[in-house]
Design a protein around this motif. Structure first.
Motif, PDB file in Angstrom:
ATOM      1  N   UNK A  15       6.130  93.841  -8.853  1.00  0.00           N
ATOM      2  CA  UNK A  15       6.959  92.683  -9.233  1.00  0.00           C
ATOM      3  C   UNK A  15       8.334  92.815  -8.603  1.00  0.00           C
ATOM      4  N   UNK A  16       8.738  91.764  -7.916  1.00  0.00           N
ATOM      5  CA  UNK A  16      10.031  91.798  -7.215  1.00  0.00           C
ATOM      6  C   UNK A  16      11.215  91.954  -8.157  1.00  0.00           C
ATOM      7  N   UNK A  17      11.075  91.423  -9.377  1.00  0.00           N
ATOM      8  CA  UNK A  17      12.208  91.463 -10.315  1.00  0.00           C
ATOM      9  C   UNK A  17      12.251  92.758 -11.126  1.00  0.00           C
ATOM     10  N   UNK A  18      11.386  93.705 -10.779  1.00  0.00           N
ATOM     11  CA  UNK A  18      11.322  94.944 -11.571  1.00  0.00           C
ATOM     12  C   UNK A  18      11.552  96.154 -10.677  1.00  0.00           C
ATOM     13  N   UNK A  19      12.328  97.106 -11.188  1.00  0.00           N
ATOM     14  CA  UNK A  19      12.475  98.385 -10.490  1.00  0.00           C
ATOM     15  C   UNK A  19      11.890  99.480 -11.379  1.00  0.00           C
ATOM     16  N   UNK A  20      11.006 100.282 -10.790  1.00  0.00           N
ATOM     17  CA  UNK A  20      10.344 101.352 -11.555  1.00  0.00           C
ATOM     18  C   UNK A  20      10.904 102.693 -11.082  1.00  0.00           C
ATOM     19  N   UNK A  21      11.085 103.623 -12.005  1.00  0.00           N
ATOM     20  CA  UNK A  21      11.627 104.946 -11.667  1.00  0.00           C
ATOM     21  C   UNK A  21      10.574 106.024 -11.912  1.00  0.00           C
ATOM     22  N   UNK A  79      15.569 117.119  -6.858  1.00  0.00           N
ATOM     23  CA  UNK A  79      15.519 116.908  -5.403  1.00  0.00           C
ATOM     24  C   UNK A  79      15.853 115.473  -5.013  1.00  0.00           C
ATOM     25  N   UNK A  80      15.467 114.522  -5.854  1.00  0.00           N
ATOM     26  CA  UNK A  80      15.699 113.118  -5.531  1.00  0.00           C
ATOM     27  C   UNK A  80      15.488 112.263  -6.764  1.00  0.00           C
ATOM     28  N   UNK A  81      15.435 110.942  -6.571  1.00  0.00           N
ATOM     29  CA  UNK A  81      15.373 110.037  -7.721  1.00  0.00           C
ATOM     30  C   UNK A  81      14.090 110.134  -8.537  1.00  0.00           C
ATOM     31  N   UNK A  82      13.113 110.904  -8.042  1.00  0.00           N
ATOM     32  CA  UNK A  82      11.873 111.037  -8.821  1.00  0.00           C
ATOM     33  C   UNK A  82      12.030 112.017  -9.981  1.00  0.00           C
TER      34      UNK A  82
END
Ligand SMILES: Cc1ncc(COP(=O)(O)O)c(C=O)c1O
Length: 394
Positions: free
Chosen positions: A307-313, A135-138
């Motif tokens: 954390x601004x420098x991290x993207x979590x999925x 359905x989406x990025x999750x």
């Protein structure tokens, strides 16, 4: 109260590293290793062959392990087949199911290559494959979108229970029910669910369930389990020693399941170790384990997200899998730095699921994954180490 520090004593390697790669393979507890040693030192023989004492002892212990594993998964032992890994179990189904040209298979975009390539390969013989998108990025699959993909030619739906890329948990019970309503069989890839969460195959009612012995079930590498609800539906792609009850001229009669699916000498010490590992899991309790792992993973994801420098999925309600990236650093570099600087073992790369990684529009992720033996202190260690990476990317 769950006592993780008592559990850790059974996994000596954990005193040397912060092991956050249990999605790839788990550590094996001392009692399971001892059970394998006992096989080698005390009674090693072959399984199902021979009347002498070592062969009989081996056969009894191997079949005891089958009973134990089947009971843990709430499955009938005669439908519980040992394989060398999840991949072999899925390939066994793909190559033994009576598919023919014009048949149709539905799978999803979030599958591990092991639950994708065996189906794609069948295209060569004229089987059509439909890949349903999340359905989406999750990384959550809507059961309705699977039902919409079914046609009157669909023979099988193959779907994972827990994604090794997103950590998303699929509604496999609903998917199975809906698919069965349409007269179609269901295969569940349980590589990341068995041992990490309660799995009751009798209630789930899927037609096939493939999992690893070397992941959540805490067994050794080279072990896997395939549950086959209706063994007569398959004609095993592998035949030979151990699979037949009689041969006459050009004809042979196959043994009933599970023997007909276990051709040749199996991984006997591995299966015996797996049986002991599952007993170990039962003593702790899979509900406790699920609570522990998901709490650590969700806390890790929440703290990394700050954390601004991290993207979590992946979704908030995740299993014990936390994929992330550090902006400006390649996932492999992050994994190497974490290892070199803090002995933290995480996985990096495409996780054998390139369609999922493409869907996230990245070329790789770092993945921290949790098991029953991980601690709050290890979460702190990871958070501290990833936080320090900010200095490199600022
Ligand atoms: C979801 C999923 N399916 C299948 C596999 C393949 O498992 P195995 O290595 O036991 O063949 C993995 C391995 O990580 C996985 O995560």
């Amino acid at each position: 109260m769950y006592d993780v520090h008592a559990v850790r004593k059974d996994f000596p390697v954990l005193s040397k590293v912060v092991y956050l790669d249990s999605t790839a393979t788990t550590q094996t507890p001392v009692p399971a290793v001892e059970a394998m040693n006992e096989y080698f030192y005390e009674y090693a023989g072959n399984h199902g062959r021979g009347a002498h004492r070592l062969a009989r002892e081996t056969t009894t212990r191997y079949e005891d392990a089958r009973e134990r594993v089947a009971a843990f998964l709430k499955a009938d032992p005669s439908k519980t087949v040992f394989t060398k890994n999840t991949t072999e179990g899925i390939n066994l189904v793909a190559n033994s199911f009576p598919f023919k040209a014009g048949d149709h298979i539905v799978t999803t975009l979030i599958e591990h290559h092991s639950n994708l390539l065996p189906w794609l390969r069948l295209q060569k013989m004229g089987v059509e494959v439909t890949i349903v998108k999340p359905e989406g990025p999750e990384g959550l699959i809507d059961p309705e979108s699977i039902e919409k993909a079914l046609t009157d030619r669909t023979k099988l739906v193959a779907v994972t229970q827990v994604s090794n890329v997103f950590g998303s948990v699929q509604a496999v019970a609903r998917i199975t029910k809906m698919t069965h309503r349409n007269g179609v069989k269901v295969l569940i890839d349980g590589a990341q669910s068995a041992g990490h969460m309660p799995v009751e195959l009798s209630a789930l009612d899927c037609d096939f369930f493939a999992t690893a012995g070397h992941k959540g079930l805490l067994g050794p590498q080279g072990t896997g389990v395939l549950y086959i609800k209706e063994p007569d539906l398959l004609e095993s792609a592998f035949v030979g020693g151990g699979t037949v009850s009689g041969v006459e001229g050009l004809n042979y009669v196959l043994e009933p399941s599970p023997a007909c699916f276990e051709a040749g000498t199996p991984n006997i010490p591995g299966v015996i170790g797996l049986g002991r590992a599952v007993e170990y899991l039962e003593d702790i309790g899979v509900f406790e384990i699920e609570k522990h792992e998901t709490r650590l993973a969700r806390e890790t994801a929440a703290r990394l997200s700050e954390m601004e420098h991290v993207e979590v999925y992946g979704p908030t309600e995740r299993a014990g899998v936390v994929p992330f990236n550090v902006r400006g650093l390649h996932a492999h570099d992050v994994a190497l730095i974490l290892d070199q600087s803090r002995k933290i073992c995480v996985r990096s790369g495409h996780h054998c699921a390139i369609p999922s990684i493409n869907f996230l529009e990245v070329d790789s992720t770092v993945r921290a994954s949790f098991a029953l033996y991980n601690t709050e202190e290890e979460v702190d260690a990871l958070i501290g180490a990833v936080s320090d990476l900010k200095a490199l990317v600022a």
